[in-house]
Design a protein around this motif. Structure first.
Motif, PDB file in Angstrom:
ATOM      1  N   ASP A 189      -1.953   2.302  -5.069  1.00 59.36           N
ATOM      2  CA  ASP A 189      -3.272   2.670  -4.552  1.00 59.36           C
ATOM      3  C   ASP A 189      -4.142   1.415  -4.558  1.00 59.36           C
ATOM      4  O   ASP A 189      -4.666   1.009  -5.598  1.00 59.36           O
ATOM      5  N   LEU A 190      -4.290   0.803  -3.399  1.00 62.96           N
ATOM      6  CA  LEU A 190      -5.000  -0.474  -3.327  1.00 62.96           C
ATOM      7  C   LEU A 190      -6.507  -0.331  -3.535  1.00 62.96           C
ATOM      8  O   LEU A 190      -7.195  -1.324  -3.778  1.00 62.96           O
ATOM      9  N   THR A 191      -7.011   0.885  -3.464  1.00 63.96           N
ATOM     10  CA  THR A 191      -8.452   1.072  -3.719  1.00 63.96           C
ATOM     11  C   THR A 191      -8.781   0.813  -5.193  1.00 63.96           C
ATOM     12  O   THR A 191      -9.947   0.649  -5.546  1.00 63.96           O
TER      13      THR A 191
ATOM     14  N   GLU B 266       0.815  -1.219   0.000  1.00 67.01           N
ATOM     15  CA  GLU B 266       0.000   0.000   0.000  1.00 67.01           C
ATOM     16  C   GLU B 266       0.851   1.273   0.000  1.00 67.01           C
ATOM     17  O   GLU B 266       0.375   2.331  -0.392  1.00 67.01           O
TER      18      GLU B 266
ATOM     19  N   THR C  61      -8.085  -0.933   1.332  1.00 66.91           N
ATOM     20  CA  THR C  61      -8.820  -0.964   0.059  1.00 66.91           C
ATOM     21  C   THR C  61     -10.237  -0.395   0.165  1.00 66.91           C
ATOM     22  O   THR C  61     -10.855  -0.081  -0.852  1.00 66.91           O
TER      23      THR C  61
ATOM     24  N   LYS D 105     -12.686  -2.161   0.779  1.00 66.81           N
ATOM     25  CA  LYS D 105     -13.528  -3.181   0.122  1.00 66.81           C
ATOM     26  C   LYS D 105     -13.662  -4.405   1.036  1.00 66.81           C
ATOM     27  O   LYS D 105     -12.816  -4.622   1.904  1.00 66.81           O
TER      28      LYS D 105
ATOM     29  N   LEU E  24     -11.155  -9.973  -2.984  1.00 70.57           N
ATOM     30  CA  LEU E  24      -9.943  -9.976  -2.163  1.00 70.57           C
ATOM     31  C   LEU E  24     -10.029 -11.047  -1.080  1.00 70.57           C
ATOM     32  O   LEU E  24     -11.057 -11.200  -0.419  1.00 70.57           O
TER      33      LEU E  24
ATOM     34  N   LEU F 231      -7.889  -1.851  -6.824  1.00 74.45           N
ATOM     35  CA  LEU F 231      -8.068  -3.295  -7.055  1.00 74.45           C
ATOM     36  C   LEU F 231      -9.548  -3.605  -7.255  1.00 74.45           C
ATOM     37  O   LEU F 231     -10.386  -3.228  -6.440  1.00 74.45           O
TER      38      LEU F 231
END
Length: 263
Positions: A77-79, A73, A100, A102, A85, A81
């Motif tokens: 930017d893991l958002t 991270e 994330t 999420k 998950l 993805l």
């Protein structure tokens, strides 16, 4: 006031820094004497643009540890993805969810076997799955998914590095602390214990009780000369499961000590 003698059952915790806090708190609350000595640390590894694209294109992404999340991270930017998950453990899942925003699926059994048993990972033929991990480990997950017809890629976001330790000093220290039980949550740490301590201390290691977390680790321990009777398998790598196993071994230790004193 009656002064109780010190408890001769002391526990050595070897989990990496940052992964042991709640386990150590649990031991404190139960007044179980313990020592803490991590044997490895983690260092971030640069993730290449090609690997970042792999993550964006994946149909499923699995994170094997908190370090896998935190070291990725800081670089991506893991958002962004889009794939479903998965995390091997609950603490990893919590870190991934925070990074994330999420939903993340994690098994109750926080081992590779537990992850592979998830219903969402049964029908994966033809799917491209990316596993985010360190410099090795979790081969069982990859092999299990390949056997189900998935395409599997690794993305390495960190590497595990052995800490420079004085094995003789540690050996002397642990004997002095009356360590009776050693808690180990990876084959790598188990092997490092035997590598770090001098050969003359290996018999002492073999005579300890061990809390391990998988049949594969038990096989490794037996290959080092530890008797199966000295090994307790925790139900998972979760802190409560480790604490339960420690408490069981502690009860057995005190029962043996008391019966020995009675003769």
């Amino acid at each position: 006031m009656l002064q109780l003698p010190p408890d001769p059952f002391s526990v050595l915790i070897t989990r990496p820094a940052g992964r042991a806090d709640s386990l150590l708190d649990g031991l404190e609350q139960l007044s179980i004497p313990h020592a803490y000595q991590p044997l490895i640390t983690t260092q971030q590894v640069a993730v290449k643009p090609r690997e970042q694209q792999l993550l964006l294109d994946a149909e499923l992404v699995i994170f094997v540890s908190i370090a896998a999340v935190t070291c990725l991270e800081t670089q991506c930017d893991l958002t962004r993805l889009q794939a479903p998950l998965f995390a091997v453990g609950r603490t990893t899942a919590a870190a991934l969810q925070r990074a994330t925003t999420k939903p993340v699926t994690a098994p109750d059994d926080q081992r590779s076997e537990g992850l592979l048993a998830l219903p969402q990972l049964q029908d994966v033929a033809g799917k491209h799955i990316v596993i985010v991990r360190g410099n090795a480990g979790r081969e069982l997950i990859k092999q299990g998914l390949l056997a189900r017809g998935a395409k599997v890629s690794y993305v390495q976001s960190y590497k595990r590095v052995p800490l420079p330790l004085d094995g003789q000093r540690l050996s002397d220290q642990w004997r002095q602390q009356q360590i009776q039980c050693i808690v180990v949550t990876s084959n790598e740490i188990l092997s490092l214990l035997f590598q770090s301590l001098p050969d003359c201390a290996h018999d002492w290691l073999r005579q300890r009780c061990w809390v391990l977390i998988s049949p594969r680790m038990q096989e490794t321990a037996i290959s080092f000369g530890i008797a199966p009777a000295q090994i307790m398998l925790a139900d998972s790598a979760h802190d409560q499961a480790l604490l339960d196993a420690i408490c069981q071994l502690r009860r057995k230790f005190h029962e043996r000590t008391e019966s020995g004193a009675g003769h």
